[in-house]
Write a protein that holds these residues in place. Sequence first.
Motif, short mmCIF file in Angstrom:
data_model
loop_
_atom_site.label_atom_id
_atom_site.label_comp_id
_atom_site.label_asym_id
_atom_site.label_seq_id
_atom_site.Cartn_x
_atom_site.Cartn_y
_atom_site.Cartn_z
N ARG A 1 35.01 31.47 42.83
CA ARG A 1 33.68 32.07 42.78
C ARG A 1 33.68 33.32 41.90
O ARG A 1 32.77 33.52 41.09
CB ARG A 1 33.20 32.43 44.19
CG ARG A 1 32.67 31.24 44.95
CD ARG A 1 32.01 31.66 46.28
NE ARG A 1 32.18 30.57 47.20
CZ ARG A 1 33.06 30.54 48.19
NH1 ARG A 1 33.83 31.56 48.44
NH2 ARG A 1 33.16 29.48 48.97
N LEU A 2 34.70 34.14 42.07
CA LEU A 2 34.80 35.36 41.25
C LEU A 2 34.96 35.00 39.78
O LEU A 2 34.33 35.63 38.92
CB LEU A 2 35.97 36.22 41.72
CG LEU A 2 36.19 37.54 40.96
CD1 LEU A 2 34.93 38.41 41.01
CD2 LEU A 2 37.38 38.28 41.54
N ASP A 3 35.78 33.99 39.48
CA ASP A 3 35.94 33.54 38.10
C ASP A 3 34.59 33.12 37.51
O ASP A 3 34.26 33.48 36.38
CB ASP A 3 36.93 32.38 38.00
CG ASP A 3 38.38 32.82 38.09
OD1 ASP A 3 38.65 34.04 38.00
OD2 ASP A 3 39.25 31.94 38.25
N ALA B 1 33.91 42.24 31.89
CA ALA B 1 34.05 41.09 32.78
C ALA B 1 35.09 40.12 32.23
O ALA B 1 35.92 39.59 32.98
CB ALA B 1 32.71 40.38 32.97
N PHE B 2 35.06 39.91 30.92
CA PHE B 2 36.06 39.03 30.30
C PHE B 2 37.46 39.62 30.46
O PHE B 2 38.41 38.92 30.77
CB PHE B 2 35.76 38.77 28.82
CG PHE B 2 36.72 37.80 28.19
CD1 PHE B 2 36.63 36.44 28.47
CD2 PHE B 2 37.72 38.24 27.34
CE1 PHE B 2 37.53 35.55 27.91
CE2 PHE B 2 38.62 37.36 26.77
CZ PHE B 2 38.53 36.00 27.06
N ARG B 3 37.57 40.93 30.26
CA ARG B 3 38.86 41.59 30.43
C ARG B 3 39.38 41.40 31.86
O ARG B 3 40.54 41.09 32.08
CB ARG B 3 38.76 43.08 30.11
CG ARG B 3 40.13 43.76 30.11
CD ARG B 3 40.02 45.23 30.16
NE ARG B 3 39.46 45.54 31.47
CZ ARG B 3 39.08 46.73 31.85
NH1 ARG B 3 39.16 47.74 31.03
NH2 ARG B 3 38.59 46.94 33.04
N ASP B 4 38.51 41.56 32.86
CA ASP B 4 38.91 41.36 34.26
C ASP B 4 39.34 39.92 34.51
O ASP B 4 40.30 39.67 35.24
CB ASP B 4 37.77 41.73 35.20
CG ASP B 4 37.49 43.22 35.23
OD1 ASP B 4 38.36 44.01 34.79
OD2 ASP B 4 36.39 43.60 35.69
N LEU B 5 38.62 38.99 33.92
CA LEU B 5 38.93 37.57 34.07
C LEU B 5 40.33 37.27 33.52
O LEU B 5 41.15 36.63 34.17
CB LEU B 5 37.87 36.74 33.32
CG LEU B 5 37.96 35.23 33.40
CD1 LEU B 5 37.71 34.75 34.83
CD2 LEU B 5 36.93 34.62 32.47
#
Length: 191
Positions: A6-8, A22-26
């Motif tokens: 879900r987080l992804d 957000a991409f960096r966190d992913l």
Amino acid sequence: MSDRNRLDIILINKSIGGDTLAFRDLIEFHKNVSLTLACSILKDQNVAEDAVQMAFISVYHKLHTFKQKSKFSTWLYRIVVNTSYNMLKQQKKHIEIDTDEVLNLEFTKQNEEDILKVTDQKKYIMIALNAIKTDEALVLRLFYLYEYKIPEIQDITGFSKSKIKVNLHRGRINFENHLQKILGKEIKSIL
């Protein structure tokens, strides 16, 4: 759907909308597994880092094509594996493992038995994994280290079910044989 999935999905949607954080966190969450998979194939940390970076750039540009029918991690790791195999084909050279360093084993006395230090165990496991065939090392890491099931390994690697089973079988044997060559009777402290 798991919390991680879900987080992804949330991070993917934000990334597609232009949120680079957000991409960096992913990517941050998936980078260690990605690097390990690339190292399994390329057998060189620096080259593997380059492959992972290339894979992440590709993911960034293709993120809008992710259909969300499977887990993001499966999709991402498939890209990492394909990028790594492509780099391996480009290199067209064999990387030899330097086993001279294994002559200086460090032991510690514990319960009247010589047992390898944990750091040495990891070092010799990595040497043995790097010495076996690429497909075998990749499948062993996915199955044992990351605990993926065979269908998930099929999705990540593109290998058939039978190829995965054969690589697991041969990989275990070859891995143990390489550890035996390196460690001799001290192999019992690892296996």
